[in-house]
Design a protein around this motif. Structure first.
Motif, PDB file in Angstrom:
ATOM      1  N   HIS A  15      32.663  21.361  37.467  1.00 13.50           N
ATOM      2  CA  HIS A  15      32.720  22.414  36.454  1.00 13.50           C
ATOM      3  C   HIS A  15      31.930  23.634  36.908  1.00 13.50           C
ATOM      4  CE1 HIS A  15      31.248  24.681  32.959  1.00 13.50           C
ATOM      5  NE2 HIS A  15      32.521  24.613  32.630  1.00 13.50           N
ATOM      6  N   ARG A  16      30.732  23.412  37.419  1.00 15.68           N
ATOM      7  CA  ARG A  16      29.891  24.542  37.848  1.00 15.68           C
ATOM      8  C   ARG A  16      30.632  25.403  38.865  1.00 15.68           C
ATOM      9  NH1 ARG A  16      25.853  21.775  38.815  1.00 15.68           N
ATOM     10  NH2 ARG A  16      24.668  22.219  36.940  1.00 15.68           N
ATOM     11  N   GLU A  17      31.269  24.764  39.833  1.00 13.53           N
ATOM     12  CA  GLU A  17      31.953  25.504  40.893  1.00 13.53           C
ATOM     13  C   GLU A  17      33.212  26.211  40.381  1.00 13.53           C
ATOM     14  OE1 GLU A  17      34.387  23.854  44.536  1.00 13.53           O
ATOM     15  OE2 GLU A  17      32.234  23.864  45.006  1.00 13.53           O
ATOM     16  N   ILE A  18      34.034  25.511  39.641  1.00 10.65           N
ATOM     17  CA  ILE A  18      35.301  26.087  39.164  1.00 10.65           C
ATOM     18  C   ILE A  18      35.049  27.166  38.119  1.00 10.65           C
ATOM     19  CG2 ILE A  18      37.371  25.500  37.817  1.00 10.65           C
ATOM     20  CD1 ILE A  18      37.442  22.868  39.529  1.00 10.65           C
ATOM     21  N   ALA A  19      34.098  26.931  37.219  1.00  9.72           N
ATOM     22  CA  ALA A  19      33.775  27.934  36.191  1.00  9.72           C
ATOM     23  C   ALA A  19      33.175  29.187  36.809  1.00  9.72           C
ATOM     24  CB  ALA A  19      32.826  27.337  35.158  1.00  9.72           C
ATOM     25  N   ALA A  20      32.450  29.036  37.909  1.00  9.39           N
ATOM     26  CA  ALA A  20      31.863  30.209  38.576  1.00  9.39           C
ATOM     27  C   ALA A  20      32.946  31.101  39.162  1.00  9.39           C
ATOM     28  CB  ALA A  20      30.889  29.771  39.664  1.00  9.39           C
ATOM     29  N   VAL A  21      33.990  30.512  39.709  1.00 15.72           N
ATOM     30  CA  VAL A  21      35.097  31.320  40.233  1.00 15.72           C
ATOM     31  C   VAL A  21      35.787  32.062  39.086  1.00 15.72           C
ATOM     32  CG1 VAL A  21      37.311  31.257  41.447  1.00 15.72           C
ATOM     33  CG2 VAL A  21      35.430  29.806  42.226  1.00 15.72           C
ATOM     34  N   PHE A  22      36.018  31.353  37.980  1.00 14.74           N
ATOM     35  CA  PHE A  22      36.626  32.015  36.826  1.00 14.74           C
ATOM     36  C   PHE A  22      35.725  33.142  36.323  1.00 14.74           C
ATOM     37  CE2 PHE A  22      37.845  32.579  32.393  1.00 14.74           C
ATOM     38  CZ  PHE A  22      39.224  32.642  32.497  1.00 14.74           C
ATOM     39  N   ALA A  23      34.421  32.897  36.298  1.00 14.82           N
ATOM     40  CA  ALA A  23      33.480  33.929  35.842  1.00 14.82           C
ATOM     41  C   ALA A  23      33.564  35.176  36.715  1.00 14.82           C
ATOM     42  CB  ALA A  23      32.053  33.377  35.839  1.00 14.82           C
ATOM     43  N   ASP A  24      33.747  34.993  38.016  1.00 15.65           N
ATOM     44  CA  ASP A  24      33.908  36.150  38.906  1.00 15.65           C
ATOM     45  C   ASP A  24      35.138  36.962  38.513  1.00 15.65           C
ATOM     46  OD1 ASP A  24      31.656  35.547  40.393  1.00 15.65           O
ATOM     47  OD2 ASP A  24      32.772  34.565  42.018  1.00 15.65           O
ATOM     48  N   ARG A  25      36.224  36.288  38.170  1.00 23.76           N
ATOM     49  CA  ARG A  25      37.442  37.002  37.768  1.00 23.76           C
ATOM     50  C   ARG A  25      37.244  37.686  36.412  1.00 23.76           C
ATOM     51  NH1 ARG A  25      37.015  35.338  41.966  1.00 23.76           N
ATOM     52  NH2 ARG A  25      38.545  34.332  43.319  1.00 23.76           N
ATOM     53  N   VAL A  26      36.491  37.052  35.523  1.00 28.29           N
ATOM     54  CA  VAL A  26      36.174  37.666  34.230  1.00 28.29           C
ATOM     55  C   VAL A  26      35.398  38.959  34.461  1.00 28.29           C
ATOM     56  CG1 VAL A  26      34.778  37.407  32.128  1.00 28.29           C
ATOM     57  CG2 VAL A  26      36.263  35.538  32.874  1.00 28.29           C
ATOM     58  N   ARG A  27      34.373  38.894  35.300  1.00 30.81           N
ATOM     59  CA  ARG A  27      33.549  40.081  35.553  1.00 30.81           C
ATOM     60  C   ARG A  27      34.322  41.159  36.312  1.00 30.81           C
ATOM     61  NH1 ARG A  27      30.333  35.984  36.762  1.00 30.81           N
ATOM     62  NH2 ARG A  27      28.719  35.409  35.283  1.00 30.81           N
ATOM     63  N   GLY A  28      35.350  40.771  37.053  1.00 31.39           N
ATOM     64  CA  GLY A  28      36.144  41.733  37.797  1.00 31.39           C
ATOM     65  C   GLY A  28      37.276  42.356  37.009  1.00 31.39           C
ATOM     66  N   THR A  29      37.447  41.942  35.773  1.00 33.55           N
ATOM     67  CA  THR A  29      38.535  42.469  34.944  1.00 33.55           C
ATOM     68  C   THR A  29      38.128  43.803  34.336  1.00 33.55           C
ATOM     69  OG1 THR A  29      39.382  40.254  34.467  1.00 33.55           O
ATOM     70  CG2 THR A  29      39.983  42.008  32.921  1.00 33.55           C
ATOM     71  N   THR A  30      38.983  44.796  34.524  1.00 34.11           N
ATOM     72  CA  THR A  30      38.700  46.131  33.975  1.00 34.11           C
ATOM     73  C   THR A  30      39.620  46.494  32.817  1.00 34.11           C
ATOM     74  OG1 THR A  30      40.154  47.127  35.627  1.00 34.11           O
ATOM     75  CG2 THR A  30      37.801  46.985  36.178  1.00 34.11           C
ATOM     76  N   ASP A  31      40.710  45.758  32.647  1.00 25.42           N
ATOM     77  CA  ASP A  31      41.638  46.019  31.540  1.00 25.42           C
ATOM     78  C   ASP A  31      42.010  44.685  30.915  1.00 25.42           C
ATOM     79  OD1 ASP A  31      43.673  46.645  29.794  1.00 25.42           O
ATOM     80  OD2 ASP A  31      44.842  47.807  31.244  1.00 25.42           O
ATOM     81  N   TRP A  32      41.508  44.440  29.724  1.00 25.61           N
ATOM     82  CA  TRP A  32      41.725  43.160  29.051  1.00 25.61           C
ATOM     83  C   TRP A  32      43.080  43.082  28.353  1.00 25.61           C
ATOM     84  CZ3 TRP A  32      39.187  39.079  30.337  1.00 25.61           C
ATOM     85  CH2 TRP A  32      37.937  39.232  30.928  1.00 25.61           C
TER      86      TRP A  32
END
Length: 195
Positions: A15-32
């Motif tokens: 979970h820690r590893e997979i959620a961290a990748v998703f978190a990177d994509r969340v932080r990289g989103t500029t248009d929700w």
């Protein structure tokens, strides 16, 4: 093989590893508001899905999940709070090893259930968010291959759940990511509509 090359071996580590990748994509989103590969969803909806169904699942299994910010208001804060709360559950052996009963998946520990259905969902939806927002959408090929193999044995149950669309045909020699995406009903060549 070095320690860095080893796959995460516990539900908490995965979970820690997979959620961290998703978190990177969340932080990289500029248009929700950009459309996502799941029909009727936008980027915000991907985060909203992950931050709402899992707490509801836990509640149905008798497990309390602390309230978090709403993805409708702040998807980044919603994801950060949600994923920290999930990780706290998995990092606490008394909670992670506690048995839960669910009418859909039967009896297993909270960690096993989370690993099987939730962490896998985060992994799959990382592609949705990345593809919708023009970010790196490459997925771990070993994880993809393992999921395709594991899901093949329960395909009828998966399809009847309504959570997966019909298979999208892909070439016989497609790479593991393409095979997985097609299997779960995603068009691997999907791109956001222009404009």
């Amino acid at each position: 093989m070095s320690e860095d090359d080893m796959a995460p071996s516990t539900p908490a580590e995965r979970h820690r590893e997979i959620a961290a990748v998703f978190a990177d994509r969340v932080r990289g989103t500029t248009d929700w508001d950009v459309p996502a590969p799941v029909e009727g969803w936008d980027a915000r909806g991907v985060v909203e899905h992950l931050t709402t169904w899992y707490p509801a699942f836990l509640a149905g299994s008798g497990v309390d999940f602390p309230p978090q910010p709403s993805a409708a208001d702040d998807p980044v804060a919603a994801w950060d709070g949600h994923t920290a709360a999930v990780q706290a559950l998995l990092d606490d052996p008394a909670v992670a090893d506690a048995p839960i009963d669910n009418p859909h998946i039967g009896s297993m520990t909270l960690a096993q259930a989370t690993d099987m259905i939730y962490t896998t969902d985060v992994f799959l939806h990382t592609w949705d968010l990345a593809r919708a927002t023009g970010q790196d959408d490459r997925m771990d090929p070993q994880v993809c291959a393992g999921l395709v193999e594991g899901m093949a044995g329960v395909e009828d149950a998966m399809r009847s759940s309504g959570q997966y669309g019909p298979r999208v045909p892909v070439p016989d020699d497609a790479d593991p990511q393409t095979r997985l995406l097609g299997f779960i009903g995603r068009d691997p060549s999907w791109t956001p509509p222009a404009g």
